[in-house]
Each structure stands twice: as C-alpha cells, then as structure tokens.
Design an enzyme around this catalytic site. Structure first.
Site, PDB file in Angstrom:
ATOM      1  N   CYS A  54      -5.103  -3.193   3.299  1.00  0.00           N
ATOM      2  CA  CYS A  54      -4.753  -2.909   4.694  1.00  0.00           C
ATOM      3  C   CYS A  54      -5.942  -3.004   5.659  1.00  0.00           C
ATOM      4  O   CYS A  54      -6.383  -4.097   5.991  1.00  0.00           O
ATOM      5  CB  CYS A  54      -4.072  -1.548   4.778  1.00  0.00           C
ATOM      6  SG  CYS A  54      -3.142  -1.281   6.319  1.00  0.00           S
ATOM      7  N   LYS A 113      -9.855   0.838  -1.814  1.00  0.00           N
ATOM      8  CA  LYS A 113      -9.910   0.619  -0.373  1.00  0.00           C
ATOM      9  C   LYS A 113     -11.299   1.033   0.106  1.00  0.00           C
ATOM     10  O   LYS A 113     -11.748   2.156  -0.123  1.00  0.00           O
ATOM     11  CB  LYS A 113      -8.828   1.437   0.335  1.00  0.00           C
ATOM     12  CG  LYS A 113      -8.676   1.113   1.822  1.00  0.00           C
ATOM     13  CD  LYS A 113      -7.433   1.800   2.393  1.00  0.00           C
ATOM     14  CE  LYS A 113      -7.183   1.388   3.847  1.00  0.00           C
ATOM     15  NZ  LYS A 113      -5.941   1.985   4.384  1.00  0.00           N
ATOM     16  N   GLU A 126       0.835  -1.197   0.000  1.00  0.00           N
ATOM     17  CA  GLU A 126       0.000   0.000   0.000  1.00  0.00           C
ATOM     18  C   GLU A 126       0.877   1.257   0.000  1.00  0.00           C
ATOM     19  O   GLU A 126       1.880   1.331   0.719  1.00  0.00           O
ATOM     20  CB  GLU A 126      -0.900   0.006   1.245  1.00  0.00           C
ATOM     21  CG  GLU A 126      -1.802   1.221   1.351  1.00  0.00           C
ATOM     22  CD  GLU A 126      -2.605   1.254   2.649  1.00  0.00           C
ATOM     23  OE1 GLU A 126      -3.627   1.951   2.686  1.00  0.00           O
ATOM     24  OE2 GLU A 126      -2.208   0.574   3.628  1.00  0.00           O
TER      25      GLU A 126
END
Length: 510
Positions: free
Chosen positions: A376, A342, A267
């Site tokens: 993440c 995300k 990321e």
C-alpha cells in the site's frame, strides 16, 4: 494419508539412478492391483543412458513419490495397433530414436498417499515443456481406463470414453488426461497384458505442440508469459478462521483453475476476524488479530502446494518482540515461504494501532522470475521500488487497503508511475465493502489492476487490465516478461539506463 499441512518441500527434477529404490517402492504402491508391476534397475539404467532428460521424478520432502518416463520415437514408426511390448522394444528401449519427432510416454504414476496434490499435473506440464524445448511435434501414450471393467457389459470402450468426456462417468486416468489437453486418437486392444481393470483396452492419447516448427532450432525454454490472479476481496463478517480459509480457498481454486502463476490477496484482508474483539480498544483488538497470522501462513503454504500456485498473502498484523508490524508472506508452490514487511506506516496506523515499519527490503526469486512486493503506502515512495528494480525485479505486487477514492487515487497513480520508471509490471489488489462492526475498518474502496510501462509493445494508457470498482471479483491477466527485456534494450526511452549516476544515486543503507 499424509496430511498436506505437514509437507515442507516439493521438487521436480530429472531421475537419477540413486533414486531407484524409492522409485521402486512408490511404483509398487501405485500399481498394487497389478502383480510384479515395477521397472527393474537395469531398465532404469538403460532409460537414463538413452534419454536422461526425458525421465522425471517428483519428490516430497526428499522422497520420490511419482515419476514420468518417456522415449523419443518417430511418428511414422508408431503402428496405431501397437502393444506396450512393441513400443518399448520388448522393454529394451531399442525403439528410442534421438532423431524422432514425438515424445512417447511409457509411464506416469503418483504414490497413492500423495494423490490430490496435483503432482501428476506437474509431471505432465514438465513433459510438455520438454517437448517444446526439443521442438518436437507432440506427446503420445496409451492410457489405461481402469474403471471400464465396472461397466464393460453395458457399453463399448468408445461409448465409455464419450461418457467420461461428457462427465457422465468418471475414470481417474482418462479424466485426468483429458483435463490436461490430451485428445483421444484411437482405442487399442491387447495393449498391456494383465490390465484386467481396463479389460485389456487402452486409449492412444495425443497432445500437439502448437509451437512446433519443422526445423532444428530449439524454442526458447525460459517462461515468458506469466499469468496473474488478482483477488478483489469483499469485507464480510467471518465468524471464525475456518470461514476465512473457506473463502480464501474459493478464490485460490478459481484463479488456479485458469492456470495462474500467482494469486494476490489485499492488505489486511483478515480484518473481519477482528469483530470478536471490537469491545477492546483498537491497539488491543489488532494485537488479538495478530494471533491468527502464523496459522494463516501455514494454511496458505498448504494451499500453494495443493493448487500449484504462488500465493502473495496480502498483509496481516504480526507481533515481533513486542513490536506490531504489517507483514505478508510469499507462499511458493514448492512449499517454501518468505516474509515481506510494510516499510512505510501511515499516520493512521501509527496513531490508532501503534504500528511500526519493518526493515526488509528485498526481491524474491520465483519460478516465474524475480518479483518485488510492497504494501500500500510503500508504493508512494519511489525510492523503495527503485531499489527493487536495481535488484532485477520484473513484477511488482502491491496489496493495498484504502477507505476512500482519494486514497485509492494515490495508490493507483503512484503504482502506474512505478511501472513506467522501473520498466516493470505492477499488480495491485485491494478490499471492497464495509465492516460496520470493526472499528477503524468500516469502509473500503478498491479497483484491482495491472499496470505496464508506456511504450509501443504495451497499452497506450499503461493499463493492462482493471477490475470493476468496489465489486468482489477476480482479475486474470497475462504479462509477457520478454517484452520488458526488449523495452530495456530498445525502448523509446530507457528510464533505467539513462539515469545520471554522475549526479545522484539511490541505495540501501547497510
């Protein structure tokens, strides 16, 4: 030379008679040093009649730029001193034997303008897969040695072959064949009339199918073992976009060299480019970084084609209608790409950068099966990977960025839980090192890893492999997709099948 970054699509498939005129043009260009060296249309029609699955072409943007043609011959019928005319039945292909045990390659070529894209390797790999599917003993062909004429007065063919093998000399054909796991069986004289560059010599090459069994049962043709290349990226000053590309290509080249099917970046690994904007406030600085995202996407699409690997580009900032998102791209080795976003944004991302969550929840079909990608913080929400598992996900990729061991611990243990509860593999990769000249990105902690379900076919701790913490490196890991199918049907526990749909359900809103 056609520029790599203009390529849109690469396709490998069986040859069709409609391809003939493009095939002819590419072959004439490929053998320009040999006069009248191309197959006539009636030759191709006969090949397609006797062995259609053995005739392959590779297309770039819909144009035939290479081919691999072959027959099946019984090994006992191959005279080690044969000529090209003899092995092809004087170009009638009467030597083809459907009951034979060897694939004999009669031609492989790539148009000169499309060399350097590893297209020849794709043809060779597909021919090997066909050999395994048909349960044949191996592949044989007689290869040219076109650079031999330059040193023929100094050494014998045997000496030349050894020098090429030891990389003291270079021969474009022989070196390529040796690098593709073919070994030399014999040197032959007068194999192909008119091959002056090889001084009329040819090298009988052989590749053995280690899965061959002397039985009529065909080997399962579907790919089972998938190789993952995880990149633990060191945050370092990068003075321009070319420097980032140079570092990224180094790692792609490395994991591709080990025949990895996927390369996973972390990321926000592009954050070092933000140093030039450190005089701005954080929201403005990251929006400047977002301007690099489309050029990065295009370059990684080129890398995916050139290195024959599927690349998961970690993540990077992306502006969409004024909204700042955290996105990445799956760049497939066929030249196509897809975006992922995300979904869950951390409090810090919101307060520091004004970032918003995306709304793309989907799996991705690849040549190695169906995968999911979450970024993440997303992996800490079990509902999201569960939705992907219900869509058939087999491998979950998690590019992440954590500054402390506390943050890493959350990502690691949640990723392990997702592997167990969704009966899938989970691969994570993050950034390491420091960026003292980039606000809000000063320190990082990471340990790349691949996690598995917890059952007898897998490691007892559910960890397939781990990198060294906080050290720049790659992690190459093989995962067996067939083990997941066995687990799903016959596992000690069946976490996907044993859910109580009569009491609860997780589903995506329309």
């Amino acid at each position: 030379m056609k520029q790599k970054n203009t390529l849109k699509k690469i396709e490998l498939r069986n040859l069709q008679i409609e391809d003939y005129f493009e095939l002819k043009r590419s072959m004439i260009e490929s053998y320009s040093e040999m006069e009248d060296m191309y197959w006539k249309e009636h030759h191709i029609e006969k090949l397609l009649k006797v062995f259609p699955e053995g005739q392959l072409v590779v297309l770039v943007d819909g144009k035939v730029v290479g081919s691999a043609l072959s027959l099946i011959i019984d090994e006992d019928d191959i005279d080690e001193n044969h000529t090209y005319e003899e092995i092809t039945g004087n170009y009638t292909f009467s030597t083809h034997d459907p009951k034979g045990n060897i694939i004999y390659g009669i031609d492989v070529f790539i148009h000169p303008k499309y060399r350097g894209l590893r297209l020849g390797r794709r043809l060779y790999d597909q021919r090997k897969e066909l050999c395994e599917q048909l349960n044949l003993k191996g592949i044989m062909f007689a290869g040219r040695i076109p650079n031999y004429s330059k040193v023929a007065d100094q050494m014998t063919p045997k000496q030349y072959i050894e020098k090429v093998r030891m990389k003291d000399l270079f021969d474009p054909v022989l070196a390529f064949q040796l690098s593709n796991d073919f070994h030399v069986r014999k040197v032959m004289k007068n194999y192909l009339e008119g091959d002056n560059e090889s001084k009329d010599f040819a090298v009988l090459m052989e590749w053995n199918n280690i899965y061959y069994e002397p039985s009529p049962k065909l080997i399962n043709s579907k790919k089972s073992v998938v190789r993952l290349g995880l990149i633990q990226w060191q945050m370092r000053p990068l003075y321009n976009l070319d420097a980032l590309f140079e570092q990224a290509e180094f790692f792609i080249d490395a994991v591709s060299g080990y025949s990895s099917d996927f390369a996973l970046f972390p990321e926000l690994f592009t954050a070092p480019l933000m140093a030039d904007y450190n005089h701005l406030n954080e929201p403005d600085a990251i929006r400047e970084l977002a301007k690099f995202t489309e050029p990065i996407r295009k370059k990684f699409e080129e890398f995916a084609i050139s290195y024959n690997i599927n690349i998961i580009t970690g993540s990077m900032p992306y502006l969409e209608n004024g909204k700042l998102l955290n996105v990445g791209f799956l760049c497939k080795r066929d030249g196509s790409s897809e975006m992922y976003t995300k979904i869950h944004i951390t409090p810090n991302e919101v307060s520091t950068w004004g970032m918003s969550g995306g709304d793309l929840i989907k799996t991705f079909d690849t040549d190695c099966g169906r995968i999911g990608i979450v970024i993440c913080y997303d992996v800490e929400f079990p509902e999201l990977p569960r939705l992907l598992a219900d869509q058939g996900m087999q491998i979950l990729f998690v590019p992440f960025l954590t500054d402390t061991q506390n943050g890493y611990t959350r990502v690691k243990h949640c990723a392990q839980a997702r592997a167990i509860e969704n009966e899938c593999y989970v691969a994570i990769a993050g950034c390491v090192g420091n960026l003292p000249k980039v606000n809000n990105m000063d320190i990082q902690f990471a340990q790349a890893a691949v996690f598995t379900p917890s059952d007898f076919a897998f490691p007892t701790n559910g960890i397939k492999a781990e990198a060294t913490p906080n050290t720049e490196m790659t992690l190459i890991v093989d995962v067996d997709i067939d083990l997941l199918k066995e687990l799903h049907e016959h596992g000690s526990v069946k976490t996907l099948k044993d859910r109580r749909f009569d009491l609860y359900e997780v589903k995506k809103k329309k």
